[in-house]
Design a protein around this motif. Structure first.
Motif, PDB file in Angstrom:
ATOM      1  N   ARG A 129       0.832  -1.213   0.000  1.00  0.00           N
ATOM      2  CA  ARG A 129       0.000   0.000   0.000  1.00  0.00           C
ATOM      3  C   ARG A 129       0.860   1.255   0.000  1.00  0.00           C
ATOM      4  N   GLN A 130       1.911   1.244   0.784  1.00  0.00           N
ATOM      5  CA  GLN A 130       2.802   2.395   0.823  1.00  0.00           C
ATOM      6  C   GLN A 130       3.448   2.644  -0.537  1.00  0.00           C
ATOM      7  N   HIS A 131       3.843   1.574  -1.211  1.00  0.00           N
ATOM      8  CA  HIS A 131       4.473   1.724  -2.519  1.00  0.00           C
ATOM      9  C   HIS A 131       3.478   2.251  -3.558  1.00  0.00           C
ATOM     10  N   VAL A 132       2.287   1.660  -3.583  1.00  0.00           N
ATOM     11  CA  VAL A 132       1.287   2.036  -4.582  1.00  0.00           C
ATOM     12  C   VAL A 132       0.772   3.449  -4.350  1.00  0.00           C
ATOM     13  N   SER A 133       0.734   3.882  -3.101  1.00  0.00           N
ATOM     14  CA  SER A 133       0.194   5.212  -2.785  1.00  0.00           C
ATOM     15  C   SER A 133       1.088   6.340  -3.278  1.00  0.00           C
ATOM     16  N   ASP A 134       2.350   6.053  -3.579  1.00  0.00           N
ATOM     17  CA  ASP A 134       3.278   7.072  -4.078  1.00  0.00           C
ATOM     18  C   ASP A 134       3.260   7.047  -5.609  1.00  0.00           C
ATOM     19  N   PRO A 135       2.695   8.068  -6.263  1.00  0.00           N
ATOM     20  CA  PRO A 135       2.586   8.057  -7.737  1.00  0.00           C
ATOM     21  C   PRO A 135       3.931   8.131  -8.444  1.00  0.00           C
ATOM     22  N   SER A 136       4.983   8.500  -7.738  1.00  0.00           N
ATOM     23  CA  SER A 136       6.296   8.594  -8.377  1.00  0.00           C
ATOM     24  C   SER A 136       6.991   7.238  -8.485  1.00  0.00           C
ATOM     25  N   ASN A 137       6.480   6.231  -7.779  1.00  0.00           N
ATOM     26  CA  ASN A 137       7.087   4.904  -7.835  1.00  0.00           C
ATOM     27  C   ASN A 137       6.692   4.174  -9.114  1.00  0.00           C
ATOM     28  N   PRO A 138       7.573   3.353  -9.655  1.00  0.00           N
ATOM     29  CA  PRO A 138       7.208   2.537 -10.833  1.00  0.00           C
ATOM     30  C   PRO A 138       6.144   1.515 -10.444  1.00  0.00           C
ATOM     31  N   PRO A 139       5.434   0.960 -11.419  1.00  0.00           N
ATOM     32  CA  PRO A 139       4.483  -0.118 -11.097  1.00  0.00           C
ATOM     33  C   PRO A 139       5.232  -1.302 -10.481  1.00  0.00           C
ATOM     34  N   ILE A 140       4.606  -1.944  -9.529  1.00  0.00           N
ATOM     35  CA  ILE A 140       5.250  -3.070  -8.861  1.00  0.00           C
ATOM     36  C   ILE A 140       4.831  -4.367  -9.535  1.00  0.00           C
ATOM     37  N   LEU A 141       5.805  -5.216  -9.841  1.00  0.00           N
ATOM     38  CA  LEU A 141       5.564  -6.459 -10.577  1.00  0.00           C
ATOM     39  C   LEU A 141       5.387  -7.613  -9.589  1.00  0.00           C
ATOM     40  N   ILE A 142       4.262  -8.320  -9.708  1.00  0.00           N
ATOM     41  CA  ILE A 142       3.944  -9.422  -8.799  1.00  0.00           C
ATOM     42  C   ILE A 142       3.541 -10.647  -9.616  1.00  0.00           C
ATOM     43  N   PHE A 143       3.984 -11.811  -9.161  1.00  0.00           N
ATOM     44  CA  PHE A 143       3.566 -13.085  -9.741  1.00  0.00           C
ATOM     45  C   PHE A 143       2.687 -13.795  -8.707  1.00  0.00           C
ATOM     46  N   PRO A 144       1.362 -13.639  -8.803  1.00  0.00           N
ATOM     47  CA  PRO A 144       0.464 -14.119  -7.735  1.00  0.00           C
ATOM     48  C   PRO A 144       0.427 -15.631  -7.573  1.00  0.00           C
ATOM     49  N   GLU A 145       0.911 -16.391  -8.554  1.00  0.00           N
ATOM     50  CA  GLU A 145       0.909 -17.848  -8.404  1.00  0.00           C
ATOM     51  C   GLU A 145       1.875 -18.297  -7.308  1.00  0.00           C
ATOM     52  N   GLY A 146       2.916 -17.518  -7.065  1.00  0.00           N
ATOM     53  CA  GLY A 146       3.841 -17.818  -5.991  1.00  0.00           C
ATOM     54  C   GLY A 146       4.857 -18.895  -6.304  1.00  0.00           C
ATOM     55  N   THR A 147       4.800 -19.493  -7.482  1.00  0.00           N
ATOM     56  CA  THR A 147       5.758 -20.521  -7.880  1.00  0.00           C
ATOM     57  C   THR A 147       5.777 -20.609  -9.402  1.00  0.00           C
ATOM     58  N   CYS A 148       6.790 -21.276  -9.935  1.00  0.00           N
ATOM     59  CA  CYS A 148       6.921 -21.380 -11.393  1.00  0.00           C
ATOM     60  C   CYS A 148       6.060 -22.527 -11.919  1.00  0.00           C
ATOM     61  N   ILE A 149       5.262 -22.238 -12.948  1.00  0.00           N
ATOM     62  CA  ILE A 149       4.436 -23.225 -13.644  1.00  0.00           C
ATOM     63  C   ILE A 149       4.986 -23.357 -15.061  1.00  0.00           C
ATOM     64  N   ASN A 150       4.805 -24.502 -15.701  1.00  0.00           N
ATOM     65  CA  ASN A 150       5.505 -24.781 -16.956  1.00  0.00           C
ATOM     66  C   ASN A 150       4.930 -24.106 -18.196  1.00  0.00           C
ATOM     67  N   ASN A 151       4.212 -23.008 -18.009  1.00  0.00           N
ATOM     68  CA  ASN A 151       3.737 -22.172 -19.122  1.00  0.00           C
ATOM     69  C   ASN A 151       2.685 -22.846 -19.992  1.00  0.00           C
ATOM     70  N   THR A 152       2.022 -23.855 -19.436  1.00  0.00           N
ATOM     71  CA  THR A 152       0.888 -24.461 -20.134  1.00  0.00           C
ATOM     72  C   THR A 152      -0.423 -24.078 -19.467  1.00  0.00           C
ATOM     73  N   SER A 153      -0.352 -23.507 -18.262  1.00  0.00           N
ATOM     74  CA  SER A 153      -1.559 -23.185 -17.514  1.00  0.00           C
ATOM     75  C   SER A 153      -1.293 -22.038 -16.557  1.00  0.00           C
ATOM     76  N   VAL A 154      -2.368 -21.531 -15.986  1.00  0.00           N
ATOM     77  CA  VAL A 154      -2.298 -20.533 -14.916  1.00  0.00           C
ATOM     78  C   VAL A 154      -2.998 -21.133 -13.710  1.00  0.00           C
ATOM     79  N   MET A 155      -2.301 -21.180 -12.584  1.00  0.00           N
ATOM     80  CA  MET A 155      -2.868 -21.766 -11.386  1.00  0.00           C
ATOM     81  C   MET A 155      -3.322 -20.671 -10.419  1.00  0.00           C
ATOM     82  N   GLN A 156      -3.834 -21.074  -9.290  1.00  0.00           N
ATOM     83  CA  GLN A 156      -4.503 -20.162  -8.360  1.00  0.00           C
ATOM     84  C   GLN A 156      -3.665 -18.925  -8.044  1.00  0.00           C
ATOM     85  N   PHE A 157      -4.308 -17.747  -8.139  1.00  0.00           N
ATOM     86  CA  PHE A 157      -3.679 -16.486  -7.763  1.00  0.00           C
ATOM     87  C   PHE A 157      -3.926 -16.230  -6.279  1.00  0.00           C
TER      88      PHE A 157
END
Length: 470
Positions: free
Chosen positions: A327-355
């Motif tokens: 929240r602190q990062h997003v609230s500052d408009p001068s910060n770049p967008p924050i990159l998140i991978f909600p799956e939390g682990t690497c999947i073999n690029n055939t599917s998308v699992m729970q976010f």
């Protein structure tokens, strides 16, 4: 000695010119199209190899004993010269044949209900009354047998199986000696990859890491402001473009008008290379656990130039602390967008699992990004339980190339009355649809842990009610 010195001079001169051109072109973020032409040539070689394998298989089939050869997903029987595609209620997912599942043994989508009993009762309300039938248990028996043979979860944590051979022994189907033509092509490819491309890529990777460390240290000394942010964006794009050359990356970006500018960017996760792929186009802030070794060097270098959120192992488990720093990062408009991978682990690029819902509880805008790699040239998936980071980089640098498409999708907002879980599932489905990936409800952490006790209890209760005819 003079002869050896002359040979080294002959090799050193074009090598130096190549490196100079590489760095210069990366500095202005330009490409002369060499990698794209290289990829097109590879496709022609792969197609020629496929035709040669089919021809050699036909010759073996006509004059040899009764054998079965698997070619491009087809079962070829040499006794009756017939080809039959194996379907039998199976669906293509990761290039291999996968048994399709019904709703039996599927976890229900996350809801705000915390009780397994409440979840079962709400599910039962949607069903008509089921009378007792002995055949009811057969569904569970069939599903159990299918899961033992091949389930749709664990197959996502293995390398994607290709429809046709790409001349790499790691995806080998014992085709390299099927004919002298294929053997010759394979030997030439092996020589090029291990004795020309690999040393060059290792050097470029080393040069890129050193260059990234130096550049971020310099821009990190600038005072905060618009000028520093502009310089950071240019420097990081340049440095990551150099690093992308270390794996011969060919990246195609689509819908640049939707490129993230603030808030949170979420993407499907295949490997650490995902960060390199996205950072080659624009700057992001990263969030994750502190690492040592090679990744630790990269983290410390990036932290000098732009704001990132790194957690110690214990801190990363505190959801409230993570959400507050987001929240602190997003609230500052001068910060770049924050990159998140909600799956939390690497999947073999055939599917998308729970976010995971954490990043969708913060509020604000969400920028979905779909990443799809082409496995024909090299498998970008990192099986962290099987390979170390060094082993993974070795495999990347001995692959033909890393080719991928990146789609920037329109920004999405949480609707009024929509739970964080529903919002996460909505974003996940959009990414899966654009990337041509299978949308799964399973938690990717099944890669490391056993199924939740609640899922087992839910299935036991449902099975009991079906037997009783309730």
């Amino acid at each position: 000695m003079p002869l050896i010195s002359a040979i080294l001079d002959i090799i050193y001169l074009p090598f130096s010119v190549f490196v100079f051109l590489l760095v210069s072109l990366s500095a202005i973020n330009k490409s002369v199209g060499v990698r794209r032409a290289y990829v097109k040539l590879l496709l022609k070689v792969f197609e020629y190899g496929r035709q040669s394998i089919e021809t050699a298989s036909e010759q073996i089939k006509d004059g040899g004993p009764v054998v079965e050869n698997i070619i491009d997903g087809y079962k070829v029987n040499s006794a009756n010269h017939s080809s039959q595609y194996e379907s039998n209620d199976k669906s293509k997912s990761n290039g291999s044949v996968l048994i399709s599942r019904d709703s039996v043994l599927q976890p229900t989508l996350q809801t705000n209900h915390t009780s397994a009993k409440d979840g079962v009762e709400s599910t039962q309300k949607l069903k008509d009354e089921i009378n007792f039938d002995l055949e009811t248990c057969l569904d569970y028996i069939r599903t159990g047998v299918e899961a033992i043979i091949e389930d749709e979860v664990t197959s996502r944590f293995e390398a994607e199986e290709l429809k046709s051979w790409n001349l790499l022994t790691r995806t080998n189907r014992h085709y390299e000696f099927i004919s002298w033509k294929i053997t010759l092509i394979w030997m030439i490819g092996f020589t090029i990859r291990y004795f020309i491309l690999m040393p060059l890529r290792v050097f470029v990777c080393f040069l890129g890491v050193v260059w990234l460390t130096v550049c971020t240290a310099i821009v990190g000394c600038l005072s905060e402001g618009d000028y520093k942010r502009e310089m950071v964006n240019k420097v990081l794009r340049h440095c990551f473009s150099v690093l992308s050359s270390a794996i011969s990356a060919v990246i195609i970006y689509h819908n640049a008008e939707n490129r993230p500018t603030k808030g949170i960017c979420v993407a499907n996760h295949t490997s650490p290379i995902d960060v390199l792929v996205l950072m080659s186009d624009t700057t992001y802030s990263l969030i994750g656990q502190r690492h040592g070794g090679f990744l630790g060097i990269m983290q410390r270098a990036l932290a000098r130039a732009s704001p990132h959120i790194w957690f110690e192992r214990g801190e990363a488990k505190d959801r409230h602390a993570v959400a507050e720093r987001l929240r602190q990062h997003v609230s500052d408009p001068s910060n770049p967008p924050i990159l998140i991978f909600p799956e939390g682990t690497c999947i073999n690029n055939t599917s998308v699992m729970q976010f995971k819902k954490g990043s969708f509880e913060v509020g604000g805008v969400i920028y979905p990004v779909a990443i799809k790699y082409d496995p024909r040239f090299g498998d970008a998936f990192w099986n962290s339980s099987k390979y170390s980071m060094i082993q993974y980089l070795y495999m990347m640098m001995t692959s033909w190339a890393i080719v991928c498409d990146v789609w920037y999708l329109p920004p999405m907002y949480r609707q009024e009355g929509e739970s964080a879980v529903d919002f996460a599932n909505r974003v996940k489905s959009v990414i899966a649809k654009q990337g041509g990936l299978v949308d799964l409800v399973w938690d990717g952490q099944l890669k490391r842990m056993k199924p939740k006790k609640e899922w087992k209890e839910m299935q036991q209760i449902e099975f009991t009610k079906r037997l009783k005819g309730d």
